[in-house]
Design a protein around this motif. Structure first.
Motif, PDB file in Angstrom:
ATOM      1  N   ALA A 179     -78.468  77.343  28.436  1.00 20.71           N
ATOM      2  CA  ALA A 179     -78.822  78.459  27.549  1.00 20.71           C
ATOM      3  C   ALA A 179     -80.335  78.533  27.361  1.00 20.71           C
ATOM      4  N   ALA A 180     -80.970  77.371  27.240  1.00 22.61           N
ATOM      5  CA  ALA A 180     -82.429  77.338  27.096  1.00 22.61           C
ATOM      6  C   ALA A 180     -83.101  77.908  28.345  1.00 22.61           C
ATOM      7  N   LEU A 181     -82.592  77.556  29.507  1.00 24.13           N
ATOM      8  CA  LEU A 181     -83.189  78.036  30.744  1.00 24.13           C
ATOM      9  C   LEU A 181     -83.007  79.549  30.890  1.00 24.13           C
ATOM     10  N   ILE A 182     -81.843  80.045  30.571  1.00 22.01           N
ATOM     11  CA  ILE A 182     -81.599  81.492  30.619  1.00 22.01           C
ATOM     12  C   ILE A 182     -82.565  82.210  29.679  1.00 22.01           C
ATOM     13  N   ARG A 183     -82.736  81.672  28.466  1.00 24.03           N
ATOM     14  CA  ARG A 183     -83.664  82.262  27.483  1.00 24.03           C
ATOM     15  C   ARG A 183     -85.093  82.244  28.007  1.00 24.03           C
ATOM     16  N   GLU A 184     -85.521  81.093  28.523  1.00 21.83           N
ATOM     17  CA  GLU A 184     -86.895  80.948  29.000  1.00 21.83           C
ATOM     18  C   GLU A 184     -87.185  81.868  30.190  1.00 21.83           C
ATOM     19  N   LEU A 185     -86.242  82.000  31.098  1.00 21.73           N
ATOM     20  CA  LEU A 185     -86.459  82.863  32.264  1.00 21.73           C
ATOM     21  C   LEU A 185     -86.595  84.328  31.852  1.00 21.73           C
ATOM     22  N   HIS A 186     -85.841  84.727  30.844  1.00 24.28           N
ATOM     23  CA  HIS A 186     -85.970  86.101  30.352  1.00 24.28           C
ATOM     24  C   HIS A 186     -87.334  86.289  29.671  1.00 24.28           C
ATOM     25  N   GLU A 187     -87.727  85.335  28.831  1.00 24.39           N
ATOM     26  CA  GLU A 187     -89.001  85.429  28.105  1.00 24.39           C
ATOM     27  C   GLU A 187     -90.201  85.357  29.039  1.00 24.39           C
ATOM     28  N   GLU A 188     -90.197  84.413  29.981  1.00 24.74           N
ATOM     29  CA  GLU A 188     -91.362  84.165  30.828  1.00 24.74           C
ATOM     30  C   GLU A 188     -91.461  85.069  32.051  1.00 24.74           C
ATOM     31  N   LEU A 189     -90.297  85.436  32.615  1.00 26.46           N
ATOM     32  CA  LEU A 189     -90.310  86.142  33.904  1.00 26.46           C
ATOM     33  C   LEU A 189     -89.609  87.492  33.877  1.00 26.46           C
ATOM     34  N   GLY A 190     -88.959  87.820  32.762  1.00 22.18           N
ATOM     35  CA  GLY A 190     -88.295  89.112  32.650  1.00 22.18           C
ATOM     36  C   GLY A 190     -87.036  89.259  33.481  1.00 22.18           C
ATOM     37  N   ILE A 191     -86.415  88.138  33.850  1.00 18.00           N
ATOM     38  CA  ILE A 191     -85.188  88.218  34.641  1.00 18.00           C
ATOM     39  C   ILE A 191     -84.008  87.699  33.830  1.00 18.00           C
ATOM     40  N   ASP A 192     -82.821  88.140  34.241  1.00 19.58           N
ATOM     41  CA  ASP A 192     -81.581  87.681  33.615  1.00 19.58           C
ATOM     42  C   ASP A 192     -80.816  86.839  34.619  1.00 19.58           C
TER      43      ASP A 192
END
Length: 141
Positions: A57-70
């Motif tokens: 869940a942390a990785l999914i959150r971070e990827l959305h915040e940092e890179l704009g991907i889901d």
């Protein structure tokens, strides 16, 4: 054992990271921005796991915040982990592999992004915890 003989105990910090792999088997790395610890070094995207948060869940959150991907959790494959003692904390960092995401990767928080062939990853200076992971990726891809 006396207190003086006990080894110095460092707090453990759990950080998750991902090797995003594109259709050409290149891996995305991100350059740490000025003003952050280890600025200018290249790392695998990810971030700290918050209290009570699952690593995926942390990785999914971070990827959305940092890179704009889901990213769908089913697309995150646990691969290998790093364990490294920095001066003031011990870092434990699982590295996941991901070949599928939705959206376009954009630079939101990093100084730069680069898609790199695994055999060229060692050309980019990385933090001490990330660097040993390069050999694993080079051998896999």
């Amino acid at each position: 054992m006396t207190e003086a003989a006990l080894p110095h105990v460092l707090p453990t910090v759990l950080v998750v990271a991902v090797a995003l792999i594109d259709v050409d088997s290149r891996v995305l790395i991100a350059q740490r921005p000025e003003g952050k610890a280890l600025a200018g070094l290249w790392e695998f995207p990810g971030g700290k796991v918050e209290a009570g948060e699952r690593p995926e869940a942390a990785l999914i959150r971070e990827l959305h915040e940092e890179l704009g991907i889901d990213v769908n959790e089913a697309c995150l494959a646990p691969f290998v982990f790093a364990s490294h003692a920095y001066e003031s904390f011990h870092l434990l960092m699982p590295l996941y592999l991901c070949r599928r995401w939705s959206g376009v990767v954009v630079k939101r928080e990093h100084a730069a992004l680069a898609w790199v062939k695994p055999d060229k990853l060692s050309d980019y200076p990385m933090p001490p915890a990330d660097a040993p992971l390069v050999a694993w990726l080079r051998d896999l891809l």
